[in-house]
Design a protein around this motif. Structure first.
Motif, PDB file in Angstrom:
ATOM      1  N   THR A 129      35.767  89.047  15.315  1.00  0.00           N
ATOM      2  CA  THR A 129      36.537  90.122  15.953  1.00  0.00           C
ATOM      3  C   THR A 129      35.655  91.343  16.195  1.00  0.00           C
ATOM      4  O   THR A 129      35.632  91.916  17.292  1.00  0.00           O
ATOM      5  N   TRP A 130      34.922  91.735  15.158  1.00  0.00           N
ATOM      6  CA  TRP A 130      34.039  92.896  15.275  1.00  0.00           C
ATOM      7  C   TRP A 130      32.919  92.641  16.279  1.00  0.00           C
ATOM      8  O   TRP A 130      32.570  93.515  17.079  1.00  0.00           O
ATOM      9  N   ASN A 131      32.361  91.431  16.243  1.00  0.00           N
ATOM     10  CA  ASN A 131      31.277  91.098  17.181  1.00  0.00           C
ATOM     11  C   ASN A 131      31.740  91.194  18.629  1.00  0.00           C
ATOM     12  O   ASN A 131      30.991  91.648  19.507  1.00  0.00           O
ATOM     13  N   ALA A 132      32.971  90.733  18.888  1.00  0.00           N
ATOM     14  CA  ALA A 132      33.504  90.795  20.252  1.00  0.00           C
ATOM     15  C   ALA A 132      33.572  92.238  20.742  1.00  0.00           C
ATOM     16  O   ALA A 132      33.188  92.546  21.879  1.00  0.00           O
ATOM     17  N   MET A 133      34.039  93.131  19.881  1.00  0.00           N
ATOM     18  CA  MET A 133      34.166  94.538  20.273  1.00  0.00           C
ATOM     19  C   MET A 133      32.798  95.200  20.443  1.00  0.00           C
ATOM     20  O   MET A 133      32.567  95.945  21.399  1.00  0.00           O
ATOM     21  N   ILE A 134      31.883  94.918  19.519  1.00  0.00           N
ATOM     22  CA  ILE A 134      30.544  95.519  19.614  1.00  0.00           C
ATOM     23  C   ILE A 134      29.832  95.035  20.870  1.00  0.00           C
ATOM     24  O   ILE A 134      29.266  95.816  21.637  1.00  0.00           O
ATOM     25  N   ALA A 135      29.869  93.701  21.106  1.00  0.00           N
ATOM     26  CA  ALA A 135      29.218  93.146  22.296  1.00  0.00           C
ATOM     27  C   ALA A 135      29.875  93.659  23.573  1.00  0.00           C
ATOM     28  O   ALA A 135      29.207  93.910  24.583  1.00  0.00           O
ATOM     29  N   GLY A 136      31.202  93.832  23.548  1.00  0.00           N
ATOM     30  CA  GLY A 136      31.909  94.354  24.712  1.00  0.00           C
ATOM     31  C   GLY A 136      31.481  95.766  25.059  1.00  0.00           C
ATOM     32  O   GLY A 136      31.303  96.100  26.232  1.00  0.00           O
ATOM     33  N   HIS A 137      31.306  96.599  24.049  1.00  0.00           N
ATOM     34  CA  HIS A 137      30.831  97.962  24.298  1.00  0.00           C
ATOM     35  C   HIS A 137      29.419  97.962  24.878  1.00  0.00           C
ATOM     36  O   HIS A 137      29.120  98.739  25.793  1.00  0.00           O
ATOM     37  N   VAL A 138      28.554  97.089  24.370  1.00  0.00           N
ATOM     38  CA  VAL A 138      27.191  97.004  24.909  1.00  0.00           C
ATOM     39  C   VAL A 138      27.237  96.554  26.366  1.00  0.00           C
ATOM     40  O   VAL A 138      26.531  97.095  27.227  1.00  0.00           O
ATOM     41  N   LEU A 139      28.078  95.562  26.658  1.00  0.00           N
ATOM     42  CA  LEU A 139      28.207  95.055  28.026  1.00  0.00           C
ATOM     43  C   LEU A 139      28.636  96.153  28.991  1.00  0.00           C
ATOM     44  O   LEU A 139      28.177  96.206  30.138  1.00  0.00           O
ATOM     45  N   CYS A 140      29.495  97.048  28.521  1.00  0.00           N
ATOM     46  CA  CYS A 140      30.005  98.127  29.368  1.00  0.00           C
ATOM     47  C   CYS A 140      29.090  99.349  29.383  1.00  0.00           C
ATOM     48  O   CYS A 140      29.438 100.375  29.976  1.00  0.00           O
ATOM     49  N   GLY A 141      27.946  99.268  28.711  1.00  0.00           N
ATOM     50  CA  GLY A 141      27.039 100.394  28.663  1.00  0.00           C
ATOM     51  C   GLY A 141      27.454 101.467  27.682  1.00  0.00           C
ATOM     52  O   GLY A 141      26.884 102.560  27.657  1.00  0.00           O
TER      53      GLY A 141
ATOM     54  N   GLU B  79      24.090  87.488  12.389  1.00  0.00           N
ATOM     55  CA  GLU B  79      23.015  87.538  13.384  1.00  0.00           C
ATOM     56  C   GLU B  79      23.514  87.985  14.745  1.00  0.00           C
ATOM     57  O   GLU B  79      22.828  88.720  15.465  1.00  0.00           O
ATOM     58  N   VAL B  80      24.709  87.528  15.133  1.00  0.00           N
ATOM     59  CA  VAL B  80      25.269  87.891  16.432  1.00  0.00           C
ATOM     60  C   VAL B  80      25.503  89.403  16.507  1.00  0.00           C
ATOM     61  O   VAL B  80      25.216  90.045  17.528  1.00  0.00           O
ATOM     62  N   THR B  81      26.026  89.976  15.417  1.00  0.00           N
ATOM     63  CA  THR B  81      26.231  91.423  15.362  1.00  0.00           C
ATOM     64  C   THR B  81      24.930  92.163  15.634  1.00  0.00           C
ATOM     65  O   THR B  81      24.852  93.080  16.462  1.00  0.00           O
ATOM     66  N   MET B  82      23.892  91.746  14.901  1.00  0.00           N
ATOM     67  CA  MET B  82      22.632  92.472  14.965  1.00  0.00           C
ATOM     68  C   MET B  82      21.938  92.300  16.313  1.00  0.00           C
ATOM     69  O   MET B  82      21.263  93.210  16.791  1.00  0.00           O
ATOM     70  N   LEU B  83      22.104  91.137  16.942  1.00  0.00           N
ATOM     71  CA  LEU B  83      21.529  90.947  18.279  1.00  0.00           C
ATOM     72  C   LEU B  83      22.137  91.930  19.273  1.00  0.00           C
ATOM     73  O   LEU B  83      21.435  92.526  20.092  1.00  0.00           O
ATOM     74  N   SER B  84      23.464  92.106  19.195  1.00  0.00           N
ATOM     75  CA  SER B  84      24.130  93.068  20.088  1.00  0.00           C
ATOM     76  C   SER B  84      23.657  94.484  19.812  1.00  0.00           C
ATOM     77  O   SER B  84      23.397  95.265  20.740  1.00  0.00           O
ATOM     78  N   LEU B  85      23.523  94.834  18.538  1.00  0.00           N
ATOM     79  CA  LEU B  85      23.130  96.197  18.177  1.00  0.00           C
ATOM     80  C   LEU B  85      21.688  96.490  18.570  1.00  0.00           C
ATOM     81  O   LEU B  85      21.376  97.601  19.028  1.00  0.00           O
ATOM     82  N   LEU B  86      20.810  95.522  18.417  1.00  0.00           N
ATOM     83  CA  LEU B  86      19.423  95.717  18.847  1.00  0.00           C
ATOM     84  C   LEU B  86      19.348  95.889  20.356  1.00  0.00           C
ATOM     85  O   LEU B  86      18.551  96.674  20.865  1.00  0.00           O
ATOM     86  N   SER B  87      20.196  95.153  21.080  1.00  0.00           N
ATOM     87  CA  SER B  87      20.262  95.317  22.528  1.00  0.00           C
ATOM     88  C   SER B  87      20.727  96.728  22.891  1.00  0.00           C
ATOM     89  O   SER B  87      20.208  97.348  23.829  1.00  0.00           O
ATOM     90  N   ALA B  88      21.701  97.251  22.142  1.00  0.00           N
ATOM     91  CA  ALA B  88      22.186  98.612  22.386  1.00  0.00           C
ATOM     92  C   ALA B  88      21.077  99.635  22.164  1.00  0.00           C
ATOM     93  O   ALA B  88      20.884 100.555  22.963  1.00  0.00           O
ATOM     94  N   CYS B  89      20.334  99.473  21.071  1.00  0.00           N
ATOM     95  CA  CYS B  89      19.230 100.398  20.777  1.00  0.00           C
ATOM     96  C   CYS B  89      18.162 100.327  21.864  1.00  0.00           C
ATOM     97  O   CYS B  89      17.603 101.352  22.273  1.00  0.00           O
TER      98      CYS B  89
END
Length: 550
Positions: free
Chosen positions: A243-255, A276-286
């Motif tokens: 659930t959390w990963n979906a929201m984090i990745a969604g925010h990254v997708l939307c900029g 790992e999925v969480t951290m991949l999204s967060l590293l992409s955001a950074c």
């Protein structure tokens, strides 16, 4: 989508021992393996089953180790095959699950109703349509089409990758529809972007479980409807890491990278452990924000989460993040420390070094790739050609460009051709660059002509610059930089009438030059100082890194 099965006949029998419960990390797995080797590795089948189960399923991030153990087993039984296929299907590299299934069939090991759902899950994650239809055929051959678990897996596969009509057929034909059946079809419509139908199915579900909520939240997030996703997220009776990963990745997708980091902090406050999925999204955001400080914090969190060994995907993400944040030294340190590397590892560091002006080191790494007989791909060659361009190595760059097709079978695309034009242009070989453009097998785009125009300005070739500009204007009329380049070229040569005509042409077409600005940072916020405007304007950090302008 495929739930854990509590009535696993083929596994309960092998889980009576507490051996697998003692396997909490890779070190303990290796200790148990060592004791088995001393006693005769293939002599204790029950212990082997538990070791494989622990490596593939129980201990996080050890599927690679489990597969190496599995390869040493003389005659693996069906339970072992199912275990490693399941572990591979759940990993970050699900293609190995499909490969294992093919090996299993080639050894004439008959699959059962536990095999097919996990293989179909892997096919779904890989969007491997042809293989999935092939698995469907095997399911019919072996008579598992009416099995509840297999049927649900078929609905999920066809809903996501195959045919929604086939998925609906199995859904409508189900004598009893459980929550998995509903969720499988809902996920299919959501993934295909049919959110209205997906929401209708979700609202009609007699019973909703956590997976059902995650399906809809993920569907909205992937379609960029992050506000709708947030509403469901807030309504969900429970949440897990998905659930959390979906929201984090969604925010990254939307900029919305800052919001993604805020979601992560909220996630940690409620005690949910990232994966790992969480951290991949967060590293992409950074990386997108160019925020080195935030990226370093994520690296620190990763080190604690993974106990020092991150794995190839996360290490690749770190290289990319550090390179995009301007710290190529840290990127190179991550690369050097990697235990394993894939082609993306080499691509990230070669490209990062090239774009940061370390052309010689970038080319040296490509030579190392060749020495190790690692086959490059088209992304590798972009980095190599950029390095040759920046280093002025024209002849070497020519050789690598020709090598792409002749040695590696890579057809040059517009990016490769643009790199060659840039390389020739930087070296002042403008006529040669123009001849190359004329001989290209693919139509040159605006970027290639812009590259030539920029080289003409640097080297003062008005005639060729005018021609490049004409080609540009035939493709687009609204880019102020195209006009400014030609105007500056005329001015550089003292042809003021030509410069004035270009400026007038801009005015006639309503093209305005964007104001230049400089950036500085204070108190965590980016300040943009516009040319001819002494008053700083406050903007979000993401805008400071080129995502948008005020």
């Amino acid at each position: 989508m495929i739930r854990k099965r509590t009535n696993d006949r083929s596994s309960n029998r092998h889980q009576r021992s507490s051996l697998w419960r003692n396997c909490t990390d890779l070190q303990k797995l290796k200790q148990i393996q060592a004791s088995l080797v001393v006693r005769g590795f293939n002599s204790n089948r029950a212990a082997l089953r538990e070791l494989v189960f622990a490596g593939a399923i129980v201990v996080s991030g050890t599927i690679g180790y489990a597969l190496r153990i599995f390869a040493q087993i003389a005659e693996p039984d069906l339970f072992m095959w199912n275990t490693v296929i399941r572990g591979a299907a759940q990993s970050l590299n699900p293609s190995s699950a499909v490969r294992l299934y093919s090996q299993m069939e080639s050894r004439l090991v008959k699959p059962d109703d536990f095999t097919f759902p996990v293989v179909l899950k892997a096919c779904t994650r890989l969007s491997c349509v042809k293989m999935g239809f092939g698995i469907h055929g095997r399911i019919i051959k072996f008579g598992f089409e009416t099995n509840t678990f297999v049927r649900n897996a078929l609905i999920y596969f066809h809903g996501n990758c195959g045919e929604l009509g086939i998925a609906r057929y199995y859904f409508e034909g189900s004598a009893e529809r459980d929550v998995v059946t509903w969720s499988a079809l809902t996920a299919g419509y959501a993934r295909r972007g049919e959110l209205r139908i997906a929401r209708q199915l979700f609202d009609e579900m007699p019973v909703k479980d956590l997976v059902s909520w995650n399906v809809m939240i993920t569907g909205y997030a992937k379609r960029g409807e992050i506000d709708s996703a947030r509403k469901l997220f807030d309504q969900a009776p429970e949440r897990d890491v998905v659930t959390w990963n979906a929201m984090i990745a969604g925010h990254v997708l939307c900029g919305r990278n800052e919001q993604a980091l805020e979601m992560f902090e909220e996630m940690r406050r409620v005690g949910e452990k990232p994966d790992e999925v969480t951290m991949l999204s967060l590293l992409s955001a950074c990386a997108d924000m160019g925020d080195l400080e935030a990226g370093q914090k994520m690296h620190h969190s990763l080190s604690k989460l993974c106990l020092g060994y991150l794995g190839v995907l996360l290490e690749n993400a770190l290289i990319d993040m550090y390179a995009k944040c301007g710290s190529i030294e840290r990127a190179f340190a991550v690369f050097k420390a990697m235990r394993e590397r894939d082609i993306s590892s080499w691509n990230s560091i070669i490209g990062g070094l090239a774009f940061h002006g370390h052309a010689e080191k970038s080319i040296d790494l490509f030579r190392e790739m060749q020495r190790l007989e690692i086959k490059p791909n088209e992304i590798t060659m972009v980095g190599v050609l950029v390095a040759c361009s920046h280093a002025g190595k024209v002849e070497e760059g020519r050789r690598y460009f020709d090598m792409m097709r002749d040695r590696y079978g890579i057809e040059p695309n517009t990016r490769h051709c643009g790199c060659k034009v840039d390389m020739l242009g930087r070296a002042g070989r403008l006529d040669e660059a123009f001849e190359f453009i004329q001989s290209m097998e693919i139509a040159p785009n605006a970027i290639i002509w812009r590259t030539l125009l920029g080289a003409c300005r640097v080297h003062g070739d008005v005639e060729l610059g005018r021609l490049a500009n004409e080609k540009l204007l035939s493709m687009r009329h609204d880019q102020s930089g195209d006009y400014v380049l030609l105007s500056n070229l005329y001015a550089l040569k003292g042809e003021w009438d030509g410069a004035e005509k270009v400026r007038k042409s801009m005015g006639d077409r309503g093209v305005r030059k964007e104001a230049g600005y400089s950036l500085t940072e204070g108190d965590g916020e980016a300040l943009m100082y516009y040319l001819f405007d002494s008053k700083p304007r406050l903007s979000a950090r993401k805008r400071a890194y080129g995502v948008g302008r005020e």
